[in-house]
Design a protein around this motif. Structure first.
Motif, PDB file in Angstrom:
ATOM      1  N   ALA A  74      20.561   4.600 -14.307  1.00  0.00           N
ATOM      2  CA  ALA A  74      19.456   4.042 -13.516  1.00  0.00           C
ATOM      3  C   ALA A  74      19.850   3.764 -12.072  1.00  0.00           C
ATOM      4  O   ALA A  74      19.021   3.890 -11.164  1.00  0.00           O
ATOM      5  CB  ALA A  74      18.959   2.750 -14.178  1.00  0.00           C
ATOM      6  N   LEU A  75      21.099   3.382 -11.862  1.00  0.00           N
ATOM      7  CA  LEU A  75      21.536   2.994 -10.509  1.00  0.00           C
ATOM      8  C   LEU A  75      22.298   4.112  -9.802  1.00  0.00           C
ATOM      9  O   LEU A  75      22.604   4.006  -8.618  1.00  0.00           O
ATOM     10  CB  LEU A  75      22.429   1.742 -10.577  1.00  0.00           C
ATOM     11  N   ASN A  76      22.640   5.136 -10.580  1.00  0.00           N
ATOM     12  CA  ASN A  76      23.393   6.251 -10.018  1.00  0.00           C
ATOM     13  C   ASN A  76      24.710   5.773  -9.398  1.00  0.00           C
ATOM     14  O   ASN A  76      25.079   6.212  -8.302  1.00  0.00           O
ATOM     15  CB  ASN A  76      22.519   6.972  -8.978  1.00  0.00           C
ATOM     16  N   CYS A  77      25.381   4.871 -10.096  1.00  0.00           N
ATOM     17  CA  CYS A  77      26.673   4.387  -9.571  1.00  0.00           C
ATOM     18  C   CYS A  77      27.770   5.389  -9.942  1.00  0.00           C
ATOM     19  O   CYS A  77      27.572   6.297 -10.739  1.00  0.00           O
ATOM     20  CB  CYS A  77      26.974   2.991 -10.099  1.00  0.00           C
ATOM     21  N   ASP A  78      28.951   5.190  -9.321  1.00  0.00           N
ATOM     22  CA  ASP A  78      30.034   6.170  -9.458  1.00  0.00           C
ATOM     23  C   ASP A  78      31.107   5.732 -10.449  1.00  0.00           C
ATOM     24  O   ASP A  78      32.014   6.508 -10.772  1.00  0.00           O
ATOM     25  CB  ASP A  78      30.680   6.400  -8.082  1.00  0.00           C
ATOM     26  N   GLY A  79      31.042   4.483 -10.877  1.00  0.00           N
ATOM     27  CA  GLY A  79      32.017   3.943 -11.827  1.00  0.00           C
ATOM     28  C   GLY A  79      31.545   2.579 -12.271  1.00  0.00           C
ATOM     29  O   GLY A  79      30.462   2.121 -11.881  1.00  0.00           O
ATOM     30  N   PHE A  80      32.362   1.929 -13.070  1.00  0.00           N
ATOM     31  CA  PHE A  80      31.887   0.702 -13.709  1.00  0.00           C
ATOM     32  C   PHE A  80      33.068  -0.185 -14.087  1.00  0.00           C
ATOM     33  O   PHE A  80      34.039   0.298 -14.664  1.00  0.00           O
ATOM     34  CB  PHE A  80      31.141   1.098 -14.995  1.00  0.00           C
ATOM     35  N   ASN A  81      33.025  -1.468 -13.741  1.00  0.00           N
ATOM     36  CA  ASN A  81      34.006  -2.427 -14.254  1.00  0.00           C
ATOM     37  C   ASN A  81      33.334  -3.361 -15.252  1.00  0.00           C
ATOM     38  O   ASN A  81      32.203  -3.801 -15.027  1.00  0.00           O
ATOM     39  CB  ASN A  81      34.588  -3.313 -13.135  1.00  0.00           C
ATOM     40  N   ILE A  82      34.065  -3.664 -16.324  1.00  0.00           N
ATOM     41  CA  ILE A  82      33.647  -4.701 -17.264  1.00  0.00           C
ATOM     42  C   ILE A  82      34.716  -5.784 -17.215  1.00  0.00           C
ATOM     43  O   ILE A  82      35.899  -5.497 -17.406  1.00  0.00           O
ATOM     44  CB  ILE A  82      33.475  -4.127 -18.677  1.00  0.00           C
ATOM     45  N   VAL A  83      34.290  -7.012 -16.902  1.00  0.00           N
ATOM     46  CA  VAL A  83      35.240  -8.098 -16.644  1.00  0.00           C
ATOM     47  C   VAL A  83      34.801  -9.325 -17.426  1.00  0.00           C
ATOM     48  O   VAL A  83      33.604  -9.572 -17.574  1.00  0.00           O
ATOM     49  CB  VAL A  83      35.242  -8.455 -15.129  1.00  0.00           C
ATOM     50  N   GLN A  84      35.778 -10.061 -17.910  1.00  0.00           N
ATOM     51  CA  GLN A  84      35.439 -11.265 -18.688  1.00  0.00           C
ATOM     52  C   GLN A  84      36.552 -12.283 -18.448  1.00  0.00           C
ATOM     53  O   GLN A  84      37.694 -12.057 -18.815  1.00  0.00           O
ATOM     54  CB  GLN A  84      35.305 -10.868 -20.167  1.00  0.00           C
TER      55      GLN A  84
ATOM     56  N   ARG B 267      29.986   0.285  -9.839  1.00  0.00           N
ATOM     57  CA  ARG B 267      30.813   0.539  -8.667  1.00  0.00           C
ATOM     58  C   ARG B 267      30.323   1.787  -7.946  1.00  0.00           C
ATOM     59  O   ARG B 267      29.913   2.765  -8.585  1.00  0.00           O
ATOM     60  CB  ARG B 267      32.279   0.703  -9.096  1.00  0.00           C
ATOM     61  N   TYR B 268      30.342   1.699  -6.637  1.00  0.00           N
ATOM     62  CA  TYR B 268      29.873   2.783  -5.782  1.00  0.00           C
ATOM     63  C   TYR B 268      31.033   3.196  -4.883  1.00  0.00           C
ATOM     64  O   TYR B 268      31.841   2.341  -4.489  1.00  0.00           O
ATOM     65  CB  TYR B 268      28.685   2.307  -4.936  1.00  0.00           C
ATOM     66  N   ARG B 269      31.100   4.481  -4.548  1.00  0.00           N
ATOM     67  CA  ARG B 269      32.221   4.941  -3.714  1.00  0.00           C
ATOM     68  C   ARG B 269      32.373   4.081  -2.471  1.00  0.00           C
ATOM     69  O   ARG B 269      33.468   3.782  -2.054  1.00  0.00           O
ATOM     70  CB  ARG B 269      32.029   6.402  -3.334  1.00  0.00           C
ATOM     71  N   GLU B 270      31.237   3.672  -1.916  1.00  0.00           N
ATOM     72  CA  GLU B 270      31.333   2.860  -0.700  1.00  0.00           C
ATOM     73  C   GLU B 270      30.686   1.490  -0.905  1.00  0.00           C
ATOM     74  O   GLU B 270      29.751   1.136  -0.216  1.00  0.00           O
ATOM     75  CB  GLU B 270      30.690   3.612   0.474  1.00  0.00           C
ATOM     76  N   ASP B 271      31.226   0.726  -1.830  1.00  0.00           N
ATOM     77  CA  ASP B 271      30.628  -0.594  -2.058  1.00  0.00           C
ATOM     78  C   ASP B 271      31.376  -1.707  -1.316  1.00  0.00           C
ATOM     79  O   ASP B 271      31.052  -2.884  -1.455  1.00  0.00           O
ATOM     80  CB  ASP B 271      30.485  -0.910  -3.557  1.00  0.00           C
ATOM     81  N   GLY B 272      32.386  -1.318  -0.520  1.00  0.00           N
ATOM     82  CA  GLY B 272      33.074  -2.315   0.305  1.00  0.00           C
ATOM     83  C   GLY B 272      34.101  -3.139  -0.459  1.00  0.00           C
ATOM     84  O   GLY B 272      34.751  -3.999   0.116  1.00  0.00           O
ATOM     85  N   ASN B 273      34.272  -2.873  -1.761  1.00  0.00           N
ATOM     86  CA  ASN B 273      35.290  -3.573  -2.539  1.00  0.00           C
ATOM     87  C   ASN B 273      36.541  -2.714  -2.639  1.00  0.00           C
ATOM     88  O   ASN B 273      36.495  -1.508  -2.425  1.00  0.00           O
ATOM     89  CB  ASN B 273      34.776  -3.872  -3.944  1.00  0.00           C
ATOM     90  N   GLN B 274      37.660  -3.354  -2.987  1.00  0.00           N
ATOM     91  CA  GLN B 274      38.874  -2.593  -3.299  1.00  0.00           C
ATOM     92  C   GLN B 274      38.556  -1.694  -4.497  1.00  0.00           C
ATOM     93  O   GLN B 274      37.743  -2.073  -5.337  1.00  0.00           O
ATOM     94  CB  GLN B 274      39.979  -3.553  -3.733  1.00  0.00           C
ATOM     95  N   ASP B 275      39.236  -0.543  -4.577  1.00  0.00           N
ATOM     96  CA  ASP B 275      38.993   0.353  -5.720  1.00  0.00           C
ATOM     97  C   ASP B 275      39.198  -0.392  -7.033  1.00  0.00           C
ATOM     98  O   ASP B 275      38.383  -0.330  -7.938  1.00  0.00           O
ATOM     99  CB  ASP B 275      39.975   1.532  -5.705  1.00  0.00           C
ATOM    100  N   LYS B 276      40.339  -1.091  -7.082  1.00  0.00           N
ATOM    101  CA  LYS B 276      40.688  -1.759  -8.320  1.00  0.00           C
ATOM    102  C   LYS B 276      40.492  -3.252  -8.130  1.00  0.00           C
ATOM    103  O   LYS B 276      40.725  -3.764  -7.048  1.00  0.00           O
ATOM    104  CB  LYS B 276      42.159  -1.486  -8.607  1.00  0.00           C
ATOM    105  N   LEU B 277      40.044  -3.941  -9.170  1.00  0.00           N
ATOM    106  CA  LEU B 277      40.026  -5.396  -9.109  1.00  0.00           C
ATOM    107  C   LEU B 277      41.483  -5.822  -8.993  1.00  0.00           C
ATOM    108  O   LEU B 277      42.341  -5.284  -9.670  1.00  0.00           O
ATOM    109  CB  LEU B 277      39.378  -5.962 -10.367  1.00  0.00           C
TER     110      LEU B 277
END
Ligand code: AMP
Ligand code: ZN
Length: 138
Positions: free
Chosen positions: A77-87, A107-117
Motif C-alpha cells: 500500500a505504501l510502496n516502501c523499500d524495506g521494513f523494520n519490526i522493533v519491540q 523504510r524508504y530509500r530516502e527516509d532520512g534515517n540511518q540504513d540500520k537502526l
C-alpha cells in the motif's frame, strides 16, 4: 486486564481516539504519533501486558503472524523499500510506554534515517563469546 492509567489500554479500547489502521478482537494497530517514517504503526494488544516477559506465548505467536501480514500489506500500500519490526522492553532498551507493543516501520530509500537502526558494535574475545554461549545455551 486493563491498567487504569495506561494510555495504550485507553487507545486499545477506543476510549482515546487514534489513527487506527487495523483492529480485531485481540489487537488494535495505530499510527505512531511521532513516527520514524511515513506509515510507522504500532500493534497494541487490547489486554495489558507490560512487556514481552508478561506476554503469553499464544499472544506472542498471534502478534508475529499479524506483523507478517501487515508488513506485506503496508509494503504494497505504501510502496516502501524495506521494513523494520522493533519491540522494546525496559527503559534501558528504549521502552517509553509500558504496555507491550510492536513497531512496524516502513523504510524508504530516502527516509532520512540511518540504513540500520543503530547500536555500537562491541569487540569481544573468543573467551567472552564462549562464556556468553555457555550461559545461554539450552
Ligand atoms: P516505545 O519507545 O517502544 O515504548 O514506543 C512508544 C511509542 O509510542 C513511541 O514511538 C511514541 O511515539 C508512541 N506513542 C506514544 N503515545 C502515543 C499516542 N498517544 N498515540 C500514538 N503513538 C503514541
Ligand atoms: Zn495498558
Amino acid at each position: 486486564m486493563k491498567e487504569e492509567n495506561c494510555i495504550f489500554c485507553k487507545i486499545a479500547s477506543g476510549e482515546i481516539p487514534s489513527k487506527t489502521i487495523y483492529e480485531d478482537n485481540e489487537f488494535r494497530v495505530i499510527l505512531d504519533i511521532s513516527p520514524a517514517s511515513k506509515g510507522h504503526a504500532l500493534i497494541i494488544p487490547r489486554e495489558h501486558y507490560a512487556d514481552i516477559y508478561e506476554l503469553p506465548e499464544d499472544m506472542a505467536g498471534h502478534v508475529m503472524v499479524l506483523a507478517k501480514k501487515l508488513a506485506a500489506h503496508m509494503t504494497e500500500a505504501l510502496n516502501c523499500d524495506g521494513f523494520n519490526i522493533v519491540q522494546n522492553n525496559g527503559e534501558v532498551a528504549g521502552q517509553t510506554v509500558f504496555h507491550f507493543h510492536m513497531h512496524l516501520i516502513p523504510r524508504y530509500r530516502e527516509d532520512g534515517n540511518q540504513d540500520k537502526l543503530c547500536w555500537n558494535h562491541l569487540e569481544l574475545s573468543q573467551e567472552e563469546l564462549e562464556d556468553i554461549c555457555r550461559k545461554l545455551r539450552k
